[in-house]
Design a protein around this motif. Structure first.
Motif, mmCIF file in Angstrom:
data_model
loop_
_atom_site.group_PDB
_atom_site.id
_atom_site.type_symbol
_atom_site.label_atom_id
_atom_site.label_comp_id
_atom_site.label_asym_id
_atom_site.label_seq_id
_atom_site.Cartn_x
_atom_site.Cartn_y
_atom_site.Cartn_z
ATOM 1 N N ILE A 5 0.831 -1.196 0.000
ATOM 2 C CA ILE A 5 0.000 0.000 0.000
ATOM 3 C C ILE A 5 0.870 1.252 0.000
ATOM 4 O O ILE A 5 0.553 2.241 -0.643
ATOM 5 C CB ILE A 5 -0.951 -0.011 1.211
ATOM 6 C CG1 ILE A 5 -1.939 -1.174 1.078
ATOM 7 C CG2 ILE A 5 -1.725 1.295 1.323
ATOM 8 C CD1 ILE A 5 -2.865 -1.338 2.248
ATOM 9 N N TRP A 320 -17.025 7.632 -0.274
ATOM 10 C CA TRP A 320 -16.113 7.717 0.873
ATOM 11 C C TRP A 320 -16.735 8.547 2.003
ATOM 12 O O TRP A 320 -16.738 8.132 3.165
ATOM 13 C CB TRP A 320 -14.787 8.323 0.409
ATOM 14 C CG TRP A 320 -13.808 8.600 1.500
ATOM 15 C CD1 TRP A 320 -13.344 7.705 2.432
ATOM 16 C CD2 TRP A 320 -13.174 9.846 1.803
ATOM 17 N NE1 TRP A 320 -12.455 8.320 3.286
ATOM 18 C CE2 TRP A 320 -12.324 9.639 2.917
ATOM 19 C CE3 TRP A 320 -13.222 11.116 1.222
ATOM 20 C CZ2 TRP A 320 -11.554 10.650 3.468
ATOM 21 C CZ3 TRP A 320 -12.443 12.123 1.772
ATOM 22 C CH2 TRP A 320 -11.625 11.893 2.873
ATOM 23 N N PRO A 343 -15.652 -4.062 5.925
ATOM 24 C CA PRO A 343 -14.840 -4.644 4.840
ATOM 25 C C PRO A 343 -15.303 -4.196 3.455
ATOM 26 O O PRO A 343 -14.473 -3.945 2.570
ATOM 27 C CB PRO A 343 -15.032 -6.149 5.022
ATOM 28 C CG PRO A 343 -15.401 -6.318 6.457
ATOM 29 C CD PRO A 343 -16.210 -5.115 6.802
ATOM 30 N N ILE A 344 -16.629 -4.083 3.268
ATOM 31 C CA ILE A 344 -17.156 -3.601 1.984
ATOM 32 C C ILE A 344 -16.734 -2.160 1.761
ATOM 33 O O ILE A 344 -16.283 -1.783 0.672
ATOM 34 C CB ILE A 344 -18.698 -3.716 1.956
ATOM 35 C CG1 ILE A 344 -19.132 -5.161 2.151
ATOM 36 C CG2 ILE A 344 -19.261 -3.146 0.659
ATOM 37 C CD1 ILE A 344 -20.629 -5.328 2.335
ATOM 38 N N SER A 346 -14.192 -0.639 3.118
ATOM 39 C CA SER A 346 -12.740 -0.538 2.964
ATOM 40 C C SER A 346 -12.323 -0.742 1.507
ATOM 41 O O SER A 346 -11.503 0.016 0.982
ATOM 42 C CB SER A 346 -12.054 -1.572 3.858
ATOM 43 O OG SER A 346 -10.659 -1.513 3.701
ATOM 44 N N LYS A 347 -12.899 -1.745 0.863
ATOM 45 C CA LYS A 347 -12.574 -1.984 -0.552
ATOM 46 C C LYS A 347 -13.067 -0.833 -1.423
ATOM 47 O O LYS A 347 -12.358 -0.359 -2.309
ATOM 48 C CB LYS A 347 -13.211 -3.301 -1.017
ATOM 49 C CG LYS A 347 -12.616 -4.532 -0.359
ATOM 50 C CD LYS A 347 -13.329 -5.798 -0.818
ATOM 51 C CE LYS A 347 -12.758 -7.029 -0.116
ATOM 52 N NZ LYS A 347 -13.489 -8.272 -0.511
ATOM 53 N N GLY A 348 -14.321 -0.391 -1.148
ATOM 54 C CA GLY A 348 -14.873 0.717 -1.933
ATOM 55 C C GLY A 348 -14.100 2.003 -1.716
ATOM 56 O O GLY A 348 -13.864 2.767 -2.657
ATOM 57 N N LEU A 350 -10.934 2.267 -0.914
ATOM 58 C CA LEU A 350 -9.638 2.167 -1.599
ATOM 59 C C LEU A 350 -9.786 2.514 -3.077
ATOM 60 O O LEU A 350 -8.997 3.280 -3.637
ATOM 61 C CB LEU A 350 -9.070 0.753 -1.448
ATOM 62 C CG LEU A 350 -7.730 0.500 -2.139
ATOM 63 C CD1 LEU A 350 -6.656 1.426 -1.582
ATOM 64 C CD2 LEU A 350 -7.314 -0.960 -1.987
ATOM 65 N N ILE A 351 -10.832 1.965 -3.703
ATOM 66 C CA ILE A 351 -11.102 2.280 -5.109
ATOM 67 C C ILE A 351 -11.402 3.766 -5.260
ATOM 68 O O ILE A 351 -10.934 4.420 -6.206
ATOM 69 C CB ILE A 351 -12.279 1.429 -5.638
ATOM 70 C CG1 ILE A 351 -11.903 -0.054 -5.638
ATOM 71 C CG2 ILE A 351 -12.679 1.877 -7.047
ATOM 72 C CD1 ILE A 351 -13.057 -0.982 -5.953
ATOM 73 N N SER A 352 -12.166 4.319 -4.308
ATOM 74 C CA SER A 352 -12.518 5.738 -4.368
ATOM 75 C C SER A 352 -11.273 6.612 -4.295
ATOM 76 O O SER A 352 -11.133 7.579 -5.051
ATOM 77 C CB SER A 352 -13.465 6.101 -3.212
ATOM 78 O OG SER A 352 -14.695 5.424 -3.338
ATOM 79 N N ARG A 400 -6.583 -0.671 6.954
ATOM 80 C CA ARG A 400 -6.642 -1.969 6.266
ATOM 81 C C ARG A 400 -5.718 -2.982 6.942
ATOM 82 O O ARG A 400 -6.037 -4.179 7.018
ATOM 83 C CB ARG A 400 -6.266 -1.800 4.803
ATOM 84 C CG ARG A 400 -7.318 -1.072 3.979
ATOM 85 C CD ARG A 400 -6.898 -0.914 2.529
ATOM 86 N NE ARG A 400 -6.803 -2.203 1.864
ATOM 87 C CZ ARG A 400 -7.841 -2.845 1.334
ATOM 88 N NH1 ARG A 400 -9.057 -2.323 1.404
ATOM 89 N NH2 ARG A 400 -7.678 -3.999 0.738
ATOM 90 N N LYS A 404 -6.972 -6.576 8.620
ATOM 91 C CA LYS A 404 -6.409 -7.878 8.278
ATOM 92 C C LYS A 404 -6.086 -8.686 9.534
ATOM 93 O O LYS A 404 -6.114 -9.907 9.530
ATOM 94 C CB LYS A 404 -5.133 -7.691 7.450
ATOM 95 C CG LYS A 404 -5.380 -7.181 6.041
ATOM 96 C CD LYS A 404 -6.104 -8.227 5.195
ATOM 97 C CE LYS A 404 -6.283 -7.734 3.755
ATOM 98 N NZ LYS A 404 -6.990 -8.741 2.932
#
Length: 439
Positions: A5, A320, A343-344, A346-348, A350-352, A400, A404
């Motif tokens: 990251i 975000w 978790p959902i 967090s992924k969104g 990161l993409i944002s 993140r 984990k």
């Protein structure tokens, strides 16, 4: 994972630096092309008119005034605008010897941004004509453009005793302006993001969904209040600078038309949102596109690409912003559902952030005329935004990493810090969109 990251963070910053360092000259944003009489010029006779030409179209509602060195306004004929709406002018009477100040205030027809300024010129007749006191208005400002102090036959010195008061008034107005924009942006981003998250939490408990829809209604009102507040602020701008408000304003500008469309969409939203997935998606796209069309994107090329990038920027920000607010609002009473949402999110998120970094870098590239623009107010705000985005990237990597390791209970304080970063970014954007990228 943290190292990966970190590398990604460095890569995003490198891309941003690349776009800034390769910035090239742009000339689409409206600015002054010509002033007549020229700034700081000395004329041996009185000019018959004052004329200012701009690089692009300006609105028909504008203000232009001329003051003498005693801060008395010169009586002029009605100001006129050229057919192409790029040149404004006023006819002035014969002026006696002295220094004069021109004050102007116009609105860009495309994006509603204001262009204001003032400059001085001097009249120095070879043969002094008689002064016509009827051409002067009373001093109503409580200050003065300047008093003339003669030293023999040498140059005159000008002082501006009212400059501090004018600056204070302007600062107060700017605070109101930025506040109205901040309310609007918070409402817009929260509502758009709330609609996105609604598709995710539909399987959650009835109690949570009921509360979620209640907050959704609050965000709709916040969005509407922000729209109206910002429009009212714009009206106050115009009247404060001597511009007469007419019924057709702001409908005769792209800026005004798009704001009216936004208002209509906002009102339609009260009837249609949170009821049908397709209607929600269409509304999101329409309101996002309307906002993207209403701003600097219409003043720079390539405008179509900038509209697309700005739309991506808005939608990525919305997910975000709304995700952070959802977590904080429901953390205490709906912790199990929140932990399943994190978790959902967090992924969104990161993409944002990836989309925000890329789109923001590209937008800055097209807006920056050259590296010297970073030394302007707009440039300082841009650098502040980049620093905060860097903080968000680092904080996201830490969150993140803890996720984990299954340490979800330790995330609330970090998410609060992320929320503070978000608030700062929205405030900066509110200021940034009010400033001119050109020096």
């Amino acid at each position: 994972m943290f190292l990966k990251i970190s590398r990604f963070t460095i890569f995003c910053l490198f891309i941003a630096f690349l776009f800034v360092s390769m910035s090239r000259q742009v000339d689409a944003h409206v600015f002054v092309v010509e002033e007549s009489p020229a700034s700081n010029s000395v004329s041996e006779e009185s000019p018959s008119e004052v004329l200012i030409q701009f690089s692009g179209k300006v609105d028909k509602s504008f203000s232009m005034k001329v003051f003498d060195q005693n801060n008395q306004e010169i009586l002029t004929k009605s100001a006129t605008i050229s057919d192409d709406q790029k040149t404004i002018s006023i006819q002035i009477p014969a002026l006696p010897n002295g220094h004069y100040q021109v004050q102007y205030y116009v609105i860009s027809s495309n994006d509603g941004h204001t262009i204001e300024g003032s400059y001085l010129f001097q009249v120095k007749w070879k043969v002094q004509p008689s002064t016509n006191a009827e051409n002067m208005k009373e001093d109503t400002t409580g200050g003065g453009v300047g008093k003339l102090e003669e030293a023999g036959n040498e140059a005159d010195v000008i002082t501006v005793p009212s400059a501090i008061e004018d600056k204070i008034d302007k600062n107060y107005f700017e605070i109101f302006n930025y506040s109205a924009k901040a309310i609007y942006y918070f409402g817009l981003l929260l509502l758009l993001g709330w609609l996105m998250i609604w598709q995710v939490i539909k399987s959650y408990s009835f109690e949570l969904k009921k509360k979620f829809l209640f907050y959704g209604m609050i965000f709709q009102f916040l969005h509407l209040i922000g729209l109206v507040a910002f429009l009212l602020v714009q009206m106050n701008i115009f009247s404060a600078h001597g511009i007469s408000f007419e019924f057709d304003f702001p409908l005769d500008t792209n800026f005004g038309k798009l704001w009216i469309v936004s208002l209509v969409l906002s009102l339609i939203g009260f009837l249609s949102l949170f009821k049908n997935q397709w209607l929600d998606s269409i509304w999101i796209l329409l309101i996002g596109l309307t906002k993207s069309l209403n701003g600097h994107t219409q003043e720079f090329e390539p405008s179509l690409l900038l509209v697309g990038l700005n739309s991506i920027h808005i939608l990525a920000s919305a997910f975000w912003v709304a995700g952070l607010v959802f977590i904080l609002l429901f953390w205490r009473k709906q912790q199990l559902y929140v932990k399943s949402f994190i978790p959902i999110f967090s992924k969104g998120a990161l993409i944002s952030i990836v989309l925000l970094s890329i789109s923001g870098s590209m937008i800055s590239y097209f807006y920056l005329p050259d590296r010297e623009a970073l030394l302007t107010d707009w440039g300082f705000m841009l650098l502040a935004k980049i620093v905060i985005v860097l903080g968000v990237l680092i904080l996201g990597a830490i969150i993140r990493k803890r996720m984990k390791r299954g340490r979800l209970a330790d995330l609330k304080s970090l998410i609060k810090l992320d929320f503070i970063f978000m608030v700062l970014l929205v405030i900066i954007v509110s200021i940034l969109t009010s400033l001119n990228p050109l020096p």
